[in-house]
Scaffold this active site. Structure first.
Site, short mmCIF file in Angstrom:
data_model
loop_
_atom_site.label_atom_id
_atom_site.label_comp_id
_atom_site.label_asym_id
_atom_site.label_seq_id
_atom_site.Cartn_x
_atom_site.Cartn_y
_atom_site.Cartn_z
N ASN A 77 -88.37 92.67 -78.21
CA ASN A 77 -87.34 91.99 -78.99
C ASN A 77 -87.69 90.51 -79.12
O ASN A 77 -87.91 89.83 -78.14
CB ASN A 77 -86.00 92.17 -78.25
N CYS A 78 -87.75 90.03 -80.35
CA CYS A 78 -88.22 88.65 -80.56
C CYS A 78 -87.18 87.75 -81.20
O CYS A 78 -87.48 86.62 -81.53
CB CYS A 78 -89.43 88.64 -81.48
N VAL A 79 -86.00 88.22 -81.47
CA VAL A 79 -85.09 87.39 -82.26
C VAL A 79 -83.88 86.83 -81.51
O VAL A 79 -83.39 85.77 -81.84
CB VAL A 79 -84.60 88.12 -83.53
#
Lengths: 132, 428
Positions: free
Chosen positions: B241-243
């Site tokens: 997960n990058c956001v």
């Protein structure tokens, strides 16, 4: 046959290859308002109207899946779209839309939309197999 | 399962010719890491930096944080199913480089934020301002599709942590934490009078930059699943997960999941901790109904009296959180929710995107909209464009002296929904 869907979107990179598209000439919020109207007209709300992080609420673009057929308005869909609009307004009240990164938002919205269509397709296939 | 996490206290990190630990100092051979990671044909270049607590250094945009470790007894070194062959995790002895974190950066999309300030006001809000950070900046080759780009950066970080973790192979541990738990029937026969409690950990599972992995399997593709807490503490759960910078659960936080550690701490004292259920947060409403029903069913099958549920992210996952709560409470299972809130700059707005009257025990891990002021850094590791994104939130958020104000949602781990962060909770 899979239940048909319509993509309600203001994302310019969403193409007709994905299925039936209802283009909204407007903002993220306009997309949500269009989805709300469709839900009250009896369309199924297939994908959740908002994303899974704050950052995606600053996107200029949003795509939401609704059912192509109309029936009675379901309370759960109405509550979901209403609370989504409320959440969107509250969360973005002080924020600028992030137009600088518009192309990236368009791309990620498209990718997440494809995943939603895939997820919807799997659920529909499972339902159909159950009936058979 | 029996797991020993043997903590080797690291007081400093330096670059040197050979990677190893001596007298509490971790020496890292930068070139070895670069050479290893460059073996991936999708990697164009690697930069390695060190950021220490107190330095006027800003790291941005952070993709993941990983704790370097090595398994010294038992099977399953690295991250089975991803960087090493598949084995069952959760048992054996693991040497942990305590106080060190591998931080990966690399902008897959321009709107990633994810800031770690190592000093000042910013440092107060992220737990990773207190770790000695080995920052790995991964630039991929041109023309990669975004999915391959994300996977390249994710796996490079895990490999770097694995490589650095080897340094602790023969080092002496200063503390040893033991995690032992038998099957549910045995544990229940040991503690027949204690309430049975399960932990439901929700994972964002919605597609590119919004994924979590269990033994390398994308959680989008699973029904909710039961996992032994030791497996997660041993590296079975990985972040993709990058956001959601403030409330994404980094791999480091999975390896040290505070909810699991707290429940373990009370196991056999005032509760009988029966296990962890990993639950995907899907995109479609039908998918959400299915996973929430299934999660409640697993809890009922386990015969638990109480459940602790933690969320990941904000927005549509709030619906999952509250649907799980309603289903559990309707089944007579006491439910505690852990979530952060988006309650406006003044903290007075409705905190979640959804509500249910059954949610009567809710722990808030912080307000993602809280505004903080970050002063200019002497050194930036990462991308100037990401800072521009960070500073572009609203008119006037960039000050004349170069300092900027941003909401907590930009700060890594600031409102961790598993409680691995710096804020505390007041009981009402």
């Amino acid at each position: 046959m899979e239940q048909a869907f319509v993509v309600v979107t203001n994302n310019p990179v969403v193409g007709k290859d994905l299925g039936e598209i209802m283009v909204v000439d407007g903002s993220f919020e306009d997309v949500l308002l269009k989805v709300r109207d469709l839900v009250y007209e009896g369309h199924q709300l297939i994908s959740h109207p908002i994303g899974a992080s704050m950052r995606m609420l600053f996107s200029p673009y949003r795509s939401v899946l609704v059912g192509a057929e109309r029936s009675e308005t379901k309370e759960v869909y109405a509550l979901t779209i209403e609370s989504s609009i409320d959440t969107f307004r509250r969360s973005t009240a002080n924020r600028n839309v992030d137009y600088v990164n518009a192309d990236d938002y368009a791309r990620i919205d498209l990718e997440l939309l494809k995943e939603a269509i895939k997820e919807h397709g799997i659920i529909q296939r499972e339902k159909i197999q159950e009936v058979q | 399962m029996n797991l020993e996490l043997r903590k080797i206290e690291i007081k400093d990190v330096v670059f040197g010719e050979e990677t190893g630990v001596k007298d509490g100092v971790l020496t890292v051979c930068k070139q070895d890491i670069i050479n290893e990671l460059m073996e991936d044909v999708n990697v164009k270049s690697i930069k390695v930096d060190i950021a220490k607590p107190g330095e006027k250094t800003r790291i941005i945009p952070v993709k993941d944080v990983i704790q370097p470790r090595i398994k010294v007894e038992g099977k399953g070194n690295g991250f089975p199913g991803v960087t090493s062959e598949m084995v069952q995790l959760g048992s054996g002895k693991v040497n942990v480089l305590d106080g060190v974190a591998v931080v990966t950066i690399g902008d897959i999309v321009g709107f990633q934020e994810g800031v770690i300030d190592m000093w000042g006001e910013g440092a107060k809000w992220t737990p990773f301002s207190k770790t000695l950070n080995i920052v790995v900046d991964i630039e991929p080759v041109e023309g990669l599709d975004p999915h391959t780009h994300e996977a390249t950066v994710r796996v490079a970080g895990l490999r770097a942590a694995e490589l650095i973790g080897k340094a602790g192979k023969d080092a002496e541990a200063s503390t040893v934490d033991r995690y032992a738990m038998d099957d549910i029937f045995t544990e229940t026969s040991k503690y027949p009078d204690l309430p049975k409690v399960a932990y439901v950990e929700m994972l964002i599972s919605q597609g590119l930059l919004h994924d979590g992995y269990i033994y390398g399997v994308n959680s989008q593709k699973i029904l909710p699943t039961l996992i032994h807490p030791n497996e997660e503490l041993d590296g079975a759960v990985i972040s993709g997960n990058c956001v959601a910078a403030c409330d994404k659960i980094t791999t480091y936080q999975h390896q040290n999941n505070s909810a699991i550690l707290d429940l373990y701490n009370r196991h056999g004292k005032d509760i009988n901790f029966v296990g962890v259920i990993l639950t995907p947060e899907l995109t479609t409403l039908e998918g959400k109904f299915r996973t929430c029903d299934y999660t409640a069913k697993l809890c009922k099958t386990l015969g638990v009296d109480g459940v602790v549920v933690s969320e990941e992210g904000y927005g549509n996952p709030d619906s999952d959180l509250l649907m799980i709560c309603k289903r559990l409470e309707d089944s007579g299972i006491k439910t505690v929710l852990i979530t952060d809130e988006c309650s406006g700059w003044d903290g007075m707005s409705q905190p979640l995107a959804d509500t249910t009257p059954e949610a009567v025990a809710v722990i808030s891990t912080g307000n993602v909209s809280h505004v903080v002021e970050l002063e200019p850094a002497d050194r930036v590791i990462g991308s100037a464009e990401a800072i521009a994104t960070l500073a572009g939130g609203w008119e006037g958020c960039l000050q004349e002296d170069g300092s900027m104000v941003c909401e907590l949602n930009a700060v890594i781990g600031a409102t961790s929904e598993i409680g691995y962060h710096n804020l505390t909770v007041e009981l009402y």
